[in-house]
Design an enzyme around this catalytic site. Structure first.
Site, short mmCIF file in Angstrom:
data_model
loop_
_atom_site.label_atom_id
_atom_site.label_comp_id
_atom_site.label_asym_id
_atom_site.label_seq_id
_atom_site.Cartn_x
_atom_site.Cartn_y
_atom_site.Cartn_z
N GLU A 60 0.93 -1.16 0.01
CA GLU A 60 -0.03 0.03 -0.05
C GLU A 60 0.97 1.20 0.02
OE1 GLU A 60 -2.53 0.34 3.33
OE2 GLU A 60 -3.54 2.34 2.66
N ARG A 302 5.28 -13.00 9.48
CA ARG A 302 6.16 -11.97 9.26
C ARG A 302 7.49 -11.81 9.81
NH1 ARG A 302 3.07 -7.29 9.61
NH2 ARG A 302 4.70 -5.88 10.11
N LYS A 312 4.74 0.68 9.32
CA LYS A 312 4.74 1.97 8.60
C LYS A 312 4.40 3.23 9.57
CE LYS A 312 3.26 0.11 4.66
NZ LYS A 312 2.55 -0.05 3.57
P1 ATP Z 1 2.78 -1.82 8.01
O1 ATP Z 1 1.89 -2.59 8.94
O2 ATP Z 1 3.94 -1.51 8.36
O3 ATP Z 1 1.71 -0.88 7.48
P2 ATP Z 1 1.79 -3.54 5.97
O4 ATP Z 1 1.77 -4.86 6.04
O5 ATP Z 1 0.36 -2.79 6.06
O6 ATP Z 1 2.79 -2.86 6.79
P3 ATP Z 1 1.60 -3.37 2.97
O7 ATP Z 1 2.20 -2.40 2.24
O8 ATP Z 1 0.36 -3.76 3.16
O9 ATP Z 1 2.04 -3.06 4.52
O10 ATP Z 1 2.63 -4.59 2.81
C1 ATP Z 1 2.72 -5.20 1.68
C2 ATP Z 1 3.15 -6.59 1.73
O11 ATP Z 1 4.24 -6.81 2.46
C3 ATP Z 1 2.02 -7.38 2.31
O12 ATP Z 1 1.83 -8.60 1.58
C4 ATP Z 1 2.59 -7.72 3.70
O13 ATP Z 1 1.82 -8.86 4.12
C5 ATP Z 1 4.00 -7.68 3.64
N1 ATP Z 1 4.73 -7.41 4.87
C6 ATP Z 1 4.64 -6.22 5.54
N2 ATP Z 1 5.43 -6.34 6.58
C7 ATP Z 1 5.94 -7.55 6.50
C8 ATP Z 1 6.99 -8.50 7.49
N3 ATP Z 1 7.31 -7.75 8.72
N4 ATP Z 1 7.27 -9.36 7.07
C9 ATP Z 1 7.00 -10.15 5.97
N5 ATP Z 1 6.15 -9.26 4.95
C10 ATP Z 1 5.58 -8.19 5.46
MG MG Z 2 -1.15 -3.90 4.84
#
Ligand code: ATP
Ligand code: MG
Length: 601
Positions: A60, A302, A312
């Protein structure tokens, strides 16, 4: 030269087994290719889709990518590469309020820098590379059509309860939900109301579209999930075209299906959403909007890294509150920050691969990133000498030995000890040098083998010298260390081994070096799990996370271009700063020390 760790066969993980099983069973062999995803019409007459597997990385664009995303990128692009498939980069931009072009650009940059490519030949279209970069917002039309189809099938309704009512009527873990009074509206009424929502005739928040599943389901995600909401916000891609936006959990499965994704890999928090993912896609297939075989979702744990936060939202707080100097501050666990700090794409990929992929969560030590960096850089980084906490060393018998203080002895050292083909560094040794302040002790502790009065050490690549004492300033601090050269002991000459010494020290010649700003970075937090259990991560910020030293560096380092990595002997791995370094005006970042805890010998 050994690179055994990255070259070794990747540790098997459950996702590989699933993909192998699907390839063997031909799970996706009957799949059709209906053009580029935006076309969205998956008609039965479409040609087969010969791509073996398709994965996607779906960020995102609401912040910069971090080390956790590096895991997801490495996994998704890595699996596609390994199995001859294609990985899409897709912006999951369904939330207009938090998303920005700046983030889109930074994400594109980060994925490229990590070494992955979304331009790949589309087998159904020929051998020319096609861009597989997509935006979820390109599918808004289809998502809306699918919503109308659900309404027409009696599977969705417009709910006009307040947000609070919806929340409380949803129930909780132990309590079933309560049906909305709007749940049994007629199809015609729902359709008219949905069209009014879309036409901007209802206020923000006045109504939502919900799927009609089961308000008593033990899985709360299936209690009539919201699929559209009204939100007047300008979208970075679609501008003001829409005032209703699809919810993530509705949009995401559709995005996967439109892009012909086979294996939709996400983190474990989406496990409870899988029944909804399955229901939605199967239903849209039954309604003829999508075609089987559809994508399937698989979850993995994760990546959590000690001394790091990977949210983020929290990283944005560090930037907004100016606790760090921006998203690419070298202390940030963002890909931009790690890059600026000097970590290599290879080291990040190696660390992610070593962390493994499983369903069981856990913590990866921050030290494993430094270990991966050393394994990557040790065989390739040029060596250099630098003095980071300088004190003067004067060789008092220089003129007597060499005829004049103006004389310089030419010294040389390999650019890399195991790679003679990289050539040599040359430096002039004279009577004045800089050495590390802690390489001298007036009264040595037991086991101290470096400079103290009466002791002999080798100046690396130079002569053996004997310490004769020191000079102090008015405050009693050592201002200069004094020593004499032991004749005929120069490295590389027959006499070099005549005298055995227990210590070797690094140095730079006082008139053959450049003054450098050296940024010594350390962990941003003092707690291994700074935000665990809802802790205030700002309470454990490390006040020592950045120390700036003024040191002296040898010429090869001072003249380097920006963004070049070196192993500074005895000190660790450093990079010439991407933005602030210029040849002749050196600025260095310490990436990582040479060992986990460095104690000088
Ligand atoms: P945040 O919680 O920091 O906003 P997010 O998961 O919402 O992170 P996205 O942009 O939706 O961020 O993530 C894109 C992809 O990266 C998703 O498929 C998510 O599952 C994966 N991802 C995010 N954080 C991790 C992590 N710590 N380990 C592995 N994959 C991750
Ligand atoms: Mg997300």
């Amino acid at each position: 030269m050994s690179h055994p760790k990255e070259a070794a066969a990747p540790a098997s993980n459950f996702l590989r087994q699933i993909i192998e099983r699907d390839l063997e069973a031909g799970t996706y062999a009957a799949r059709t290719f209906a053009g580029t995803p935006g076309d969205a019409a998956h008609h039965a007459s479409a040609p087969p889709d010969p791509a073996r597997i398709r994965t996607r990385f779906p960020p995102e664009p609401n912040g910069y990518l971090h080390i956790g995303h590096a895991k997801s990128i490495t996994l998704n692009f890595g699996l596609a590469q390994e199995f001859g498939g294609i990985c899409h980069l897709r912006f999951d931009d369904t939330n207009p309020e938090k998303e920005e072009q700046e983030y889109v650009d930074a994400i594109v940059d980060a994925v490229h820098w990590l070494g992955f490519e979304w331009h790949a030949p589309e087998p159904a279209l020929g051998s020319e590379p096609v861009s597989h970069l997509y935006f979820a917002s390109d599918y808004f039309d289809f998502m809306y059509r699918a919503a109308e189809a659900l309404v027409e099938a009696g599977l969705a309704y417009v709910d006009e309860q307040s947000a609070d009512e919806i929340r409380t009527h949803r129930g909780d873990f132990g309590t079933a939900g309560i049906d909305s009074p709007f749940r049994n509206r007629t199809v015609a009424e729902n359709l008219a109301r949905l069209r009014q929502m879309k036409a901007g005739e209802l206020a923000d928040g006045a109504a939502v579209l919900r799927a009609k599943l089961d308000m008593a389901s033990p899985n709360i995600n299936l209690r009539d999930p919201v699929i559209y909401r009204i939100k007047r916000a300008t979208h970075h891609n679609t501008g003001d075209t829409w005032c209703i936006y699809p919810m993530y959990a509705y949009a995401h499965p559709i995005e996967d299906a439109l892009e012909n994704i086979t294996h939709s890999i996400c983190t474990l928090e989406f496990e409870d959403q899988r029944p909804w993912y399955d229901w939605l896609l199967d239903t849209l297939c039954e309604l003829g909007l999508l075609a089987q075989p559809r994508p399937h979702q698989y979850e993995f744990a994760r990546l959590n890294v000690t001394y790091v936060i990977t949210s983020k939202r929290k990283l944005k707080a560090l930037v907004d509150e100016r606790i760090v100097a921006g998203w690419d501050d070298p202390r940030m666990p963002t890909i931009a920050g790690l890059r600026r700090r000097g970590y290599t794409p290879e080291s990040l990929r190696l660390m992610c691969e070593r962390a493994g992929t499983s369903k069981a969560g856990g913590w990866t030590e921050y030290a494993s990133l430094d270990a991966a960096l050393r394994d990557d850089l040790d065989p390739k980084a040029p060596r250099a000498m630098a003095v980071l906490d300088p004190v003067e060393l004067r060789l008092t018998n220089w003129a007597a030995l060499f005829g004049s203080d103006a004389h310089r002895e030419a010294c040389h050292a390999p650019v890399h000890p195991q790679r003679p083909e990289l050539g040599e560094r040359r430096f002039g040794l004279g009577p004045g040098l800089w050495i590390e302040r802690d390489d001298f002790a007036e009264a040595p502790a037991k086991g101290f083998f470096r400079l103290f009065p009466g002791n002999r050490v080798r100046l690396k690549y130079g002569y053996v010298i004997e310490c004769t004492g020191c000079e102090k300033d008015a405050s009693g601090r050592v201002a200069a260390v004094l020593a004499t050269v032991v004749p005929d002991t120069k490295s590389g000459t027959p006499g070099a081994d005549a005298i055995k010494v227990k210590g070797t020290i690094t140095w730079v010649g006082a008139d053959d070096c450049a003054s450098a700003e050296v940024r010594l970075y350390d962990r941003l937090f003092t707690e291994p799990q700074p935000d665990a259990g809802g802790k205030d991560f700002k309470a454990s910020l490390n006040p020592q996370s950045l120390r700036v030293a003024t040191g002296y560096v040898e010429a090869s380092l001072a003249d380097a271009a920006p963004d070049q990595r070196f192993q500074i002997e005895r000190h660790g791995y450093f990079v010439t700063e991407r933005h602030d370094h210029a040849p002749g005006r050196p600025v260095l970042n310490r990436i990582a020390p040479l060992r986990e805890t460095w104690t000088p010998k």
